[in-house]
Design a protein around this motif. Structure first.
Motif, short mmCIF file in Angstrom:
data_model
loop_
_atom_site.label_atom_id
_atom_site.label_comp_id
_atom_site.label_asym_id
_atom_site.label_seq_id
_atom_site.Cartn_x
_atom_site.Cartn_y
_atom_site.Cartn_z
N PRO A 94 41.45 -46.93 -19.15
CA PRO A 94 42.07 -45.65 -19.49
C PRO A 94 41.08 -44.59 -19.95
O PRO A 94 41.27 -43.40 -19.68
CB PRO A 94 43.05 -46.01 -20.62
N LEU A 95 40.02 -45.00 -20.64
CA LEU A 95 39.03 -44.02 -21.10
C LEU A 95 38.32 -43.37 -19.92
O LEU A 95 38.06 -42.16 -19.92
CB LEU A 95 38.01 -44.67 -22.03
N VAL A 96 38.01 -44.16 -18.90
CA VAL A 96 37.37 -43.60 -17.71
C VAL A 96 38.28 -42.59 -17.03
O VAL A 96 37.84 -41.54 -16.55
CB VAL A 96 36.97 -44.74 -16.73
N HIS A 97 39.59 -42.87 -17.01
CA HIS A 97 40.55 -41.94 -16.42
C HIS A 97 40.55 -40.58 -17.13
O HIS A 97 40.94 -39.58 -16.54
CB HIS A 97 41.96 -42.52 -16.47
N LYS A 98 40.14 -40.56 -18.38
CA LYS A 98 40.19 -39.33 -19.16
C LYS A 98 39.08 -38.35 -18.80
O LYS A 98 39.11 -37.19 -19.19
CB LYS A 98 40.10 -39.64 -20.66
N ASN A 99 38.06 -38.83 -18.08
CA ASN A 99 36.95 -37.95 -17.68
C ASN A 99 36.31 -37.23 -18.87
O ASN A 99 35.95 -36.06 -18.78
CB ASN A 99 37.43 -36.92 -16.65
N CYS A 100 36.20 -37.95 -19.99
CA CYS A 100 35.63 -37.31 -21.18
C CYS A 100 34.14 -37.03 -20.99
O CYS A 100 33.58 -36.14 -21.65
CB CYS A 100 35.85 -38.16 -22.43
N HIS A 101 33.49 -37.77 -20.09
CA HIS A 101 32.08 -37.52 -19.77
C HIS A 101 31.83 -37.97 -18.34
O HIS A 101 32.37 -39.00 -17.92
CB HIS A 101 31.17 -38.28 -20.74
N PRO A 102 31.02 -37.25 -17.58
CA PRO A 102 30.78 -37.62 -16.17
C PRO A 102 30.18 -39.01 -15.99
O PRO A 102 30.31 -39.60 -14.92
CB PRO A 102 29.82 -36.53 -15.68
N ASN A 125 22.98 -35.54 -14.34
CA ASN A 125 23.98 -34.67 -14.98
C ASN A 125 24.68 -35.34 -16.14
O ASN A 125 25.82 -35.00 -16.47
CB ASN A 125 25.03 -34.20 -13.96
N ALA A 126 24.01 -36.31 -16.77
CA ALA A 126 24.66 -37.08 -17.83
C ALA A 126 25.02 -36.23 -19.03
O ALA A 126 25.94 -36.55 -19.77
CB ALA A 126 23.76 -38.23 -18.26
N SER A 127 24.27 -35.15 -19.25
CA SER A 127 24.53 -34.35 -20.45
C SER A 127 25.52 -33.22 -20.20
O SER A 127 25.83 -32.46 -21.10
CB SER A 127 23.22 -33.77 -20.97
N GLU A 128 26.04 -33.13 -18.96
CA GLU A 128 26.98 -32.06 -18.67
C GLU A 128 28.34 -32.36 -19.30
O GLU A 128 28.80 -33.49 -19.35
CB GLU A 128 27.16 -31.91 -17.15
N SER A 129 29.00 -31.31 -19.73
CA SER A 129 30.34 -31.46 -20.30
C SER A 129 31.34 -31.71 -19.18
O SER A 129 31.22 -31.18 -18.09
CB SER A 129 30.72 -30.20 -21.07
N ALA A 130 32.35 -32.52 -19.46
CA ALA A 130 33.37 -32.82 -18.45
C ALA A 130 34.36 -31.67 -18.32
O ALA A 130 35.06 -31.56 -17.32
CB ALA A 130 34.11 -34.10 -18.82
N LEU A 131 34.46 -30.82 -19.31
CA LEU A 131 35.40 -29.71 -19.28
C LEU A 131 34.67 -28.39 -19.24
O LEU A 131 33.69 -28.21 -19.95
CB LEU A 131 36.32 -29.74 -20.52
N PRO A 132 35.14 -27.43 -18.44
CA PRO A 132 34.52 -26.11 -18.44
C PRO A 132 34.67 -25.45 -19.80
O PRO A 132 35.61 -25.74 -20.54
CB PRO A 132 35.32 -25.34 -17.37
#
Length: 306
Positions: free
Chosen positions: A93-101, A165-172
């Motif tokens: 479920p955490l992966v589904h949340k796209n909290c981080h790429p 792109n590990a440090s990119e935010s998942a949300l704009p």
């Protein structure tokens, strides 16, 4: 400062990686060289000789992640595939949340590490990036960041696993995130059901703000679809909490005339909502999911977040 990454093809990389079949020519993985003697406080060396096994279809967290075989024991010291499945299922479920790429990349590097002559651990900064981005989501479900993933035990440079792109935010920037339990996709319902302790069908009587949470008071009539930790005395006066949900959007709580599928777990003395869906009979996908639930076999529930 993040170290430079080394990419495929592997012949350009250090001899340690020569035994690796290139995952895919455009893999989401990058490998950095690691001299283990520089990290004496890192994870322990295996006692049981490692073996390479196919990643099974029902290991949802990492099946199809970009390579087919994993090392067992893995980097969390799980020695059997059954143990890996039990523990990994709680993270889907955490992966589904796209909290981080790179959430899946980070987790699968530990649960299903690539078969190499020597284990490759994720970089410390990758762990920290994923931890910082995903901890607020986990807190909404009443979970802390687990001790087994303490970031300071991972290497800082030389040999470690990175991700582009590990440090990119998942949300704009500027986007107000939906309350995590309220943004489930229908195709992820079964994963959330398996990761939750109890599941009920009910209507909501009233919603109140209580500190930083929302207190959800249910109607008397409730149907239990998964009993879990709920007892009969709990069901009579069941009150649920949307943790840290006082100010984030949750459209399901805007209209209290509907029936809802509500998933949750007990944290201390509170029953926390981990997922809420409108009971939508008009949706073919929802009806199919509820039908599948009758025969769906979940992995044994394991609380790995203590």
């Amino acid at each position: 400062m993040k170290p430079p990454a080394l990419l495929c093809p592997w012949k350009a990389v250090v001899p340690l990686l020569m035994s690796l079949v290139c995952l895919t020519q455009s893999s989401e993985y990058e490998y950095l060289t690691w001299k283990r003697e520089l990290f004496p406080t890192g994870p322990e060396v295996y006692v049981k000789p490692p073996q390479c096994l196919e990643i099974p279809d029902d290991l949802r967290l990492c099946h199809g992640v970009g390579y087919n075989q994993m090392r067992l024991p893995n980097l969390l010291e799980h020695e059997t595939m059954a143990e890996v499945k039990q523990q990994a299922g709680s993270w889907v479920p955490l992966v589904h949340k796209n909290c981080h790429p790179s959430t899946q990349v980070f987790l699968c590097s530990l649960f299903t590490p690539v078969c190499l002559d020597q284990p490759i651990y994720p970089c410390r900064w990758l762990c920290e990036d994923v931890r910082d981005a995903c901890t607020p989501i986990m807190q909404a479900f009443g979970f802390p960041w687990p001790e087994m993933l303490t970031c300071n035990k991972f290497p800082e440079g030389d040999v470690c696993l990175s991700a582009p792109n590990a440090s990119e935010s998942a949300l704009p920037n500027g986007v107000s995130p939906i309350c995590p339990p309220c943004d489930h996709e229908v195709d992820a319902i079964l994963d959330h059901i398996c990761a939750s302790e109890f599941v009920i069908k009910t209507k909501i009587k009233e919603v109140k703000r209580e500190n930083n949470d929302r207190k959800v008071i249910l109607q008397k009539k409730k149907k239990t679809l998964k009993q879990g930790t709920l007892k009969k005395k709990d069901m009579k006066k069941l009150i649920l909490y949307l943790k840290n949900g006082a100010d984030c959007p949750c459209s399901q709580l805007d209209n209290l005339n509907n029936n809802y599928l509500i998933m949750g777990r007990k944290v201390d003395k509170q029953h926390i909502i981990t997922g809420i869906h409108k009971w939508d009979k008009s949706s073919k996908e929802f009806r199919q999911t509820m039908k599948q639930m009758r025969n769906h076999k979940c992995p044994t529930f394991e609380n790995v977040f203590k």
